[in-house]
Scaffold this motif. Structure first.
Motif, PDB file in Angstrom:
ATOM      1  N   GLY A  37     -91.730  42.245  -2.638  1.00 54.27           N
ATOM      2  CA  GLY A  37     -92.757  41.647  -1.800  1.00 54.27           C
ATOM      3  C   GLY A  37     -93.314  40.396  -2.450  1.00 54.27           C
ATOM      4  N   PHE A  38     -93.982  39.567  -1.658  1.00 55.93           N
ATOM      5  CA  PHE A  38     -94.679  38.408  -2.211  1.00 55.93           C
ATOM      6  C   PHE A  38     -95.983  38.201  -1.456  1.00 55.93           C
ATOM      7  N   TYR A  39     -96.884  37.458  -2.067  1.00 51.74           N
ATOM      8  CA  TYR A  39     -98.226  37.266  -1.519  1.00 51.74           C
ATOM      9  C   TYR A  39     -98.465  35.818  -1.103  1.00 51.74           C
ATOM     10  N   GLU A  40     -99.214  35.670  -0.031  1.00 47.04           N
ATOM     11  CA  GLU A  40     -99.731  34.366   0.373  1.00 47.04           C
ATOM     12  C   GLU A  40    -101.152  34.574   0.901  1.00 47.04           C
ATOM     13  N   TRP A  41    -101.908  33.480   0.917  1.00 44.07           N
ATOM     14  CA  TRP A  41    -103.302  33.550   1.332  1.00 44.07           C
ATOM     15  C   TRP A  41    -103.543  32.704   2.581  1.00 44.07           C
ATOM     16  N   LYS A  42    -104.130  33.319   3.576  1.00 40.32           N
ATOM     17  CA  LYS A  42    -104.449  32.624   4.821  1.00 40.32           C
ATOM     18  C   LYS A  42    -105.835  31.997   4.705  1.00 40.32           C
ATOM     19  N   LYS A  43    -105.892  30.687   4.918  1.00 38.51           N
ATOM     20  CA  LYS A  43    -107.172  29.985   4.855  1.00 38.51           C
ATOM     21  C   LYS A  43    -107.925  30.156   6.164  1.00 38.51           C
ATOM     22  N   ILE A  44    -109.168  30.567   6.057  1.00 38.51           N
ATOM     23  CA  ILE A  44    -110.039  30.711   7.220  1.00 38.51           C
ATOM     24  C   ILE A  44    -111.284  29.881   6.942  1.00 38.51           C
ATOM     25  N   GLY A  45    -111.351  28.731   7.548  1.00 35.89           N
ATOM     26  CA  GLY A  45    -112.436  27.821   7.216  1.00 35.89           C
ATOM     27  C   GLY A  45    -112.140  27.091   5.919  1.00 35.89           C
ATOM     28  N   LYS A  46    -113.163  26.490   5.341  1.00 32.39           N
ATOM     29  CA  LYS A  46    -112.971  25.667   4.141  1.00 32.39           C
ATOM     30  C   LYS A  46    -112.912  26.476   2.855  1.00 32.39           C
ATOM     31  N   LYS A  47    -113.574  27.627   2.817  1.00 39.66           N
ATOM     32  CA  LYS A  47    -113.699  28.346   1.558  1.00 39.66           C
ATOM     33  C   LYS A  47    -113.141  29.768   1.585  1.00 39.66           C
ATOM     34  N   THR A  48    -112.848  30.282   2.750  1.00 46.29           N
ATOM     35  CA  THR A  48    -112.449  31.677   2.874  1.00 46.29           C
ATOM     36  C   THR A  48    -110.931  31.832   2.894  1.00 46.29           C
ATOM     37  N   LYS A  49    -110.428  32.797   2.124  1.00 43.35           N
ATOM     38  CA  LYS A  49    -108.995  33.093   2.084  1.00 43.35           C
ATOM     39  C   LYS A  49    -108.778  34.598   2.179  1.00 43.35           C
TER      40      LYS A  49
END
Length: 232
Positions: free
Chosen positions: A99-111
């Protein structure tokens, strides 16, 4: 981009899947990060596992520490970049993962962190290249990086790049130094999204020190502060 991945399997699982022997001890890894020592299978030793540092140090960069910035290389330019083209020809490797990880950006500061896996969370291999270099003490160290490509539909919802995942039948060709360059480049495509799935995981994955089974468990979408969100 691929900056974290998991290898939450046993030594026996790895040996059986890749038909290769692992002489060193190994415990399941849930949160692998750059600069860490992890198992790979190289073109020089396809029947055994080697342990290399994640973060390529080019052969010409003598006496340099593990390069945490060179953790990925774009597949589209792998034959053009001086830093990578020699390793692409002579030093290819499989990077086992589940598996691998990625981060979804929600707004300017939230992931919100996501884990991407194959159906059944089976083992697979990233396409990688490796190098060796001389340390300040005169020892020979080995490093590797993971190739990336454009995303499939599943990963494009989260990030604009994804690691190159080889199909099982391509793995031996990737390691074979006689495989034509044209054939190699054809392998560096987005993995079929129909064979993958994603789910949200705990923001615990943000901290490298958190390398435990809880990291890979499915959770409700949470940001880096531990707050639940409806936008994951």
């Amino acid at each position: 981009m691929c900056g974290r991945y998991s290898l939450a399997k046993t030594k026996i699982d790895l040996e059986n899947r890749f038909a290769a022997e692992m002489l060193e001890p190994f415990e399941p890894r849930y949160n692998i990060a750059p600069s860490q020592l992890v198992p790979v299978i190289t073109s020089d030793s396809p029947k055994g596992f080697s342990h290399f540092y994640w973060g390529l140090t080019p052969a010409f960069a003598k006496n340099k520490p593990v390069a945490t910035k060179l953790i990925n290389a774009r597949a589209e330019t792998i034959t053009e970049k001086v830093t990578f083209k020699s390793a692409f020809k002579k030093h290819r490797c499989l990077v086992p993962a589940d598996g691998f990880y990625e981060w979804k950006k929600i707004g300017k500061k939230t992931k919100v962190p996501y884990r991407f896996v194959q159906h059944g969370e089976e083992l697979f291999a990233f396409a990688g290249i490796w190098e060796e270099y001389e340390t300040e003490k005169g020892d020979i160290a080995h490093t590797f990086l993971i190739l990336t490509t454009s995303p499939n539909q599943l990963t494009s919802e989260i990030h604009d790049r994804m690691p190159v995942i080889l199909k099982k039948e391509q793995e031996s060709k990737w390691l074979d130094l006689t495989t034509p360059e044209e054939t190699l480049l054809e392998m560096l495509q987005p993995y079929p999204d129909s064979e993958m799935m994603k789910y949200t995981v705990s923001p615990m994955v943000n901290q490298v020190a958190n390398d435990n089974p809880y990291v890979i468990r499915k959770t409700l979408p949470m940001d880096q502060f531990g707050n639940y969100t409806l936008f994951g």
